[in-house]
Structure formats: C-alpha cells, structure tokens
Design a protein around this motif. Structure first.
Motif, PDB file in Angstrom:
ATOM      1  N   LEU A  89     -47.516  40.218  -0.946  1.00  0.00           N
ATOM      2  CA  LEU A  89     -46.462  39.253  -0.633  1.00  0.00           C
ATOM      3  C   LEU A  89     -45.421  39.875   0.300  1.00  0.00           C
ATOM      4  CD1 LEU A  89     -45.982  37.694  -4.193  1.00  0.00           C
ATOM      5  CD2 LEU A  89     -47.092  36.624  -2.231  1.00  0.00           C
ATOM      6  N   LEU A  90     -45.085  41.122   0.063  1.00  0.00           N
ATOM      7  CA  LEU A  90     -44.146  41.808   0.948  1.00  0.00           C
ATOM      8  C   LEU A  90     -44.733  42.011   2.342  1.00  0.00           C
ATOM      9  CD1 LEU A  90     -42.706  44.508  -1.486  1.00  0.00           C
ATOM     10  CD2 LEU A  90     -41.453  42.610  -0.478  1.00  0.00           C
ATOM     11  N   GLN A  91     -46.012  42.363   2.363  1.00  0.00           N
ATOM     12  CA  GLN A  91     -46.657  42.565   3.663  1.00  0.00           C
ATOM     13  C   GLN A  91     -46.731  41.272   4.457  1.00  0.00           C
ATOM     14  OE1 GLN A  91     -50.305  44.387   2.345  1.00  0.00           O
ATOM     15  NE2 GLN A  91     -49.454  46.481   2.416  1.00  0.00           N
ATOM     16  N   ALA A  92     -46.814  40.154   3.738  1.00  0.00           N
ATOM     17  CA  ALA A  92     -46.840  38.840   4.388  1.00  0.00           C
ATOM     18  C   ALA A  92     -45.435  38.323   4.678  1.00  0.00           C
ATOM     19  CB  ALA A  92     -47.579  37.844   3.505  1.00  0.00           C
ATOM     20  N   LYS A  93     -44.397  39.087   4.267  1.00  0.00           N
ATOM     21  CA  LYS A  93     -42.998  38.709   4.438  1.00  0.00           C
ATOM     22  C   LYS A  93     -42.654  37.419   3.706  1.00  0.00           C
ATOM     23  CE  LYS A  93     -42.624  41.165   8.841  1.00  0.00           C
ATOM     24  NZ  LYS A  93     -42.239  41.097  10.277  1.00  0.00           N
ATOM     25  N   ASP A  94     -43.352  37.182   2.617  1.00  0.00           N
ATOM     26  CA  ASP A  94     -43.045  36.034   1.765  1.00  0.00           C
ATOM     27  C   ASP A  94     -42.072  36.512   0.695  1.00  0.00           C
ATOM     28  OD1 ASP A  94     -42.917  33.802   0.205  1.00  0.00           O
ATOM     29  OD2 ASP A  94     -45.084  33.569  -0.065  1.00  0.00           O
ATOM     30  N   TYR A  95     -40.813  36.631   1.094  1.00  0.00           N
ATOM     31  CA  TYR A  95     -39.840  37.278   0.225  1.00  0.00           C
ATOM     32  C   TYR A  95     -39.462  36.427  -0.979  1.00  0.00           C
ATOM     33  CZ  TYR A  95     -39.570  40.343   4.270  1.00  0.00           C
ATOM     34  OH  TYR A  95     -39.899  41.186   5.291  1.00  0.00           O
TER      35      TYR A  95
END
Length: 431
Positions: free
Chosen positions: A56-62
């Motif tokens: 999720l962090l790598q996808a920037k889905d904060y």
C-alpha cells in the motif's frame, strides 16, 4: 542565494526506508540462511501486518496504508518488529507530507510527525549503522527546521560521528551552534569550512562572511567582527564591500569604533585609495576634515577627483566654494622647504610630523616618509598615529613591504584596527 535558508526537508527525506522485503521464508533452510546473513526476524503478527502495509505504501495509497501501519505498530514486540513498524510509519508520514508539498508548495507542513519514527529508528538496535547515520542527519534537519537548535546540533554531531557526509551539514552545524549561543565555536567551524572550500579550488560564498559579520556584530564581539570583515574584503575586494566595511567600522552611527577626526582622515584616505568613496557626501566630508586640519592641497585634490568622476555633481555650489577656498589656501601654502628645515632642527618630532602631513597632502610621498621617520626618531609624538601615516605614505609609493612593517608597529585600538585594514588592502593588491 541565502545561506542557511530553511532546509528543504522533504527533498532530503523522501527516500523510503521500508524497501526491505518483509516476506515469509518458504523453507526453514532459507530462513536460517537469512538469519545468518543478518536479516530481520519478525514475529508472525507483525510480519503479517507489514506484508499488508508495504504494498500500500509502495502504491502511495496512504489512506489504506494508515490502519495497516497502525496494525504493525500494535503487533510489534521485538526490536526487529519495532524497527519495521518505525520504518513503515516514517514512510507513511513522509509520503503524506511529500504529496501535500507537491500539491501545494506554499502550504505550511507539520513535519513534527516524523520525529517519533526517526527517534525510534536511531535508537533501535536493528537499524543498520549506515542508515542510522542518515536518520540522525534527517532528525537534525527536522529539529533545525523547528528551531530546536540544541537538538539539531546533537543529531548532526551524531550523524558526523557515524560517518554521514552531506555538503549542507557543516554549515547547518554552524547555524545551530550560533543559535545556541556558541558564537566562538560557530565562527571557528565556519572558518574551517571556508578554508576547506577554498582549498578544494572553489571559492567560499560571500554570504558566509556576511553571516559571520552580522552575527558577531550582533553579539558585540568587536575583534571577531573586525576579523571577519577583513577576511570578507580580502576574499571579495570590491569598492562597495570596502566602503561597507569601513563605514560599519567607523563612520556610521553605532559603528564598531568611535574615531576622532585624525583617525577618520586616515579612514577616508583608505577609502580614497581603495576607490570606495561612493558619493558627494563622502568626498565633501573627507575634504572638510582635511581642510580643518590645515591640509588644503589634499582637500583640493579630493574635491577635484570627486568632480572629475561625476560623484560630485557639477552644479554643487557647496563643493565649488570649498574647492575654490582649498585651491587658494594650497597656493598660499607655497613651498614647505623652510618649515621642513625647522622641523629637522627641532628638539622633538612634532613639527616634523605636521610637515610630513603637509607633504602627504601635496602628494609628495617621498618627503612625507622622510619627515614621518624624522618625527619618530626625535620622539615627542603619537607614535601610533605617525606610524599609521608613515605606512600610508609608503603604500602610496608602492613600497608594500615597508608599509606593512610600519603598520605592524601600530599598537592599540582603534589605530591598530585602522592599520589592519590598510594591511588587508596591501595584501589584496599583492594578490
């Protein structure tokens, strides 16, 4: 470019720290191999939560990553768990800040949310040493931006001890020291940084010198301020810089030194020599001072120079009247030979010193040197004043070595400071 502007923290901190793979080993042999290599050993709950948070962090889905990271923090038991939890929290908060800054560069940012994960990463035994150095610098940058200068200095020093190298860090440490009140330490560090830059074949920025001058002057550290001013004009010897330095030193209200008229004359002579007389006021004040001291030929020469350069406007009636008066008095002064004869026969050096001044005003520097030396030999004069003027006359002849020797004989403020400025000018000409 401003020195020590607010550190662009996000540009420094944007690199993620959660790129380590948090996957479960597929076989015991693989696990043993990983542990032997120094890999992390996470507890099952922390591992599971981290595996959810990382993509999720790598996808920037904060938004989705927030509860996942919180789950890792809640499940963390071991040092390895806490390391991963802090790393993921750091990535989450820095990513959110980075996104907010990109969306609105002018909006204020609450960077303090990065302090806790950084502190954890710095203290955690599982943090690799190289990363710990980087985090210490980043924590220092965070404290620096928050004006927590003692904390910033402590973190920068820790980063340095751990081997971290960043071109901004020495100067940030200078500012942090300065803000904590260690002006002497900050000046020493800044001087070392300037020498290092200059030794590398580059030239230290002028703002470094200006910063040191301003802060030393703010703390009423007169010798330090004077030292930095001399280093500044030695490195950047422009006419404007010379004028600024000399005005700050002795001509403006609240100047570093309170000068009498004789001392101001020698300061104006340096301004004339360094071509830093800036406008009609400079020329008129200089001319007025030497005229009142009975040096009409020098007053005339100064006024003619100011008029020829255009710095004294052609229609300035006060300057015209002063010029006419000075020219008439200089003509009436005539030959100084009879006065010179009396001076050389006198029991003390007072008349010789005055006659040397008159010769200097006429531009006869060789005779000025001769009479100044006679005055010193006979005695009964202010040796610091006469040595200053002997140095000035020798400098006018181009005799730099003997001029510097004369200036070196000047003791006590403010004369020694004036002599120091003259020596700086001589050194800049030699360079």
């Amino acid at each position: 470019m401003k020195m020590f502007s607010k550190l662009a923290l996000m540009a420094v901190l944007a690199t993620g720290v959660s790129t380590i793979a948090v996957t479960a080993p597929v076989a015991a042999a693989q696990k043993n191999k990983k542990e032997e290599a120094g890999g992390l050993k996470l507890s099952p709950d922390a591992l599971k939560a981290a595996q959810t948070a990382q993509p999720l962090l790598q996808a920037k889905d904060y938004a989705a990553a927030e509860p996942a990271v919180a789950a890792v923090e809640a499940a963390a038991k071991t040092e390895d768990d806490k390391y991963i939890a802090a790393a993921l929290r750091y990535d989450l908060e820095s990513g959110k800040l980075y996104g907010a800054q990109a969306a609105n560069p002018n909006a204020p940012l609450d960077e303090t949310v990065l302090a806790k994960p950084l502190d954890t990463l710095i203290a955690n035994a599982s943090t690799p040493p190289a990363d710990k150095a980087r985090y210490a610098f980043r924590r220092g940058a965070l404290a620096y931006n928050g004006k927590q200068y003692p904390v910033a200095l402590q973190m920068f020093q820790q980063a340095k001890q751990l081997g971290y190298n960043d071109p901004q860090m020495p100067l940030l440490m200078v500012k942090a020291k300065m803000e904590t009140g260690d002006v002497a330490g900050a000046n020493a560090d800044l001087d070392a940084a300037i020498q290092q830059i200059n030794a590398s074949g580059q030239k230290a920025p002028e703002d470094y010198y200006r910063y040191a001058i301003a802060r030393s002057n703010q703390r009423k550290m007169v010798p330090e301020t004077l030292g930095w001013m001399r280093k500044w004009i030695a490195a950047y010897p422009t006419s404007k810089n010379w004028r600024d330095a000399l005005v700050i030193y002795g001509l403006q209200p609240g100047s570093l030194a309170t000068l009498d008229k004789n001392q101001k004359i020698d300061l104006f002579r340096l301004m004339r020599t360094s071509k830093s007389l800036a406008d009609q006021n400079d020329y008129l004040e200089y001319a007025q001072n030497v005229s009142e001291k009975g040096l009409p030929a020098e007053a005339e020469a100064v006024l003619r120079e100011g008029t020829a350069s255009g710095k004294i406007p052609a229609g300035n009636s006060a300057a015209k009247a002063m010029l006419a008066d000075s020219a008439a008095k200089a003509k009436a002064e005539g030959s100084l030979a009879p006065t010179e004869k009396k001076a050389l026969a006198a029991a003390d050096g007072k008349l010789a010193a005055v006659t040397g001044e008159a010769y200097y005003g006429q531009g006869n520097y060789a005779k000025a040197v001769e009479l100044y030396r006679a005055a010193l030999q006979k005695g009964g004069v202010n040796a610091d004043e006469v040595n200053t003027r002997l140095g000035i006359a020798l400098a006018a002849q181009g005799n730099k070595a003997e001029a510097k020797a004369a200036f070196a004989n000047v003791k006590g403020a403010p004369r020694a400071d004036l002599a120091g400025f003259w020596t700086t000018w001589l050194d800049s000409q030699a360079a």
